[in-house]
Design an enzyme around this catalytic site. Sequence first.
Site, short mmCIF file in Angstrom:
data_model
loop_
_atom_site.label_atom_id
_atom_site.label_comp_id
_atom_site.label_asym_id
_atom_site.label_seq_id
_atom_site.Cartn_x
_atom_site.Cartn_y
_atom_site.Cartn_z
N ASP A 188 -26.43 -42.79 81.18
CA ASP A 188 -25.89 -42.46 82.50
C ASP A 188 -26.79 -43.04 83.59
OD1 ASP A 188 -23.74 -40.53 83.81
OD2 ASP A 188 -25.66 -39.96 84.73
N HIS A 202 -19.18 -38.06 76.73
CA HIS A 202 -20.18 -38.68 77.59
C HIS A 202 -21.61 -38.41 77.12
CE1 HIS A 202 -22.02 -40.26 81.18
NE2 HIS A 202 -22.52 -39.08 81.52
#
Length: 283
Positions: free
Chosen positions: A98, A264
């Site tokens: 991320d 994610h």
Amino acid sequence: MEDVKTSGTTIRLRTGGSGPALLLLHGYPQTHVLWHKVAPRLAERYTVVAADLRGYGDSGKPETTGDHAPYSKRAMAQDMAEVMTALGHERFFLAGHDRGGRVAHRLALDHADRVMKFAVLDIAPTREMYRGTTEAFARAYWHWFFLITPAPFPERMIGADPDAYWLKKCGSGSAGLTPFAPAALAEYLRCFRDPAVIHASCEDYRAAAGIDIAHDDSDGDRKLEIPLRVLWGKHGVIESCFDALALWRRRAKDVSGRALPGGHYLAEELPDEVAEEFEMFFG
């Protein structure tokens, strides 16, 4: 745990293991604890360094400026280059999830002589993601557009109930909150309740939408020379909205990767798969 002073702030980190150095960088809105399921296995083969990015966790939160430069990925990458120097690691492997992947990308560009290989988890390049915005992406990654609004609007909204915001933001994916171990979740919430963390993390996103793109544009046609491994979640936004490998091939010459069967938060949802990928890639 230790603190390393850099030219711009102080970085909190944890290190362990032996072998070639491997720097691990976390994403939003987490801390280095993100790697707690992966790091012990990696430490059997590497000297693992897991650090809190500036503005996050227990690292320093420098004052910002009008152009958000103190939270540019260039500034955050410089911190990490100095950290690795202070720890005695002139060359190292690098992985980021991320936001940490975005810092790692800039670190590999600005300090190309030091990074041997580079892996990213569940991102495409920042500039290309903004410029490829669709309705589906904007709905899924609403926080990208909320957090860049001028201070103190998002800071006040989040600060009214930081726990509720964190749980909504991180629990809305395909796996809900199941990837997060109770102790890790408690640590994330402890850190995120700090108004300075909320503000600094907003600055991270404001920088991404402005000065970081300017830095990317100033690179011209330059591409990363080192091998890049791209991993993303089959059930996440990158899979549904972007061609990750195609976009990374605009920014790097030697790109490989694949989707993993998760969402994610891959390092917490699929730690064995992530560790195995890193071991095969870094060697």
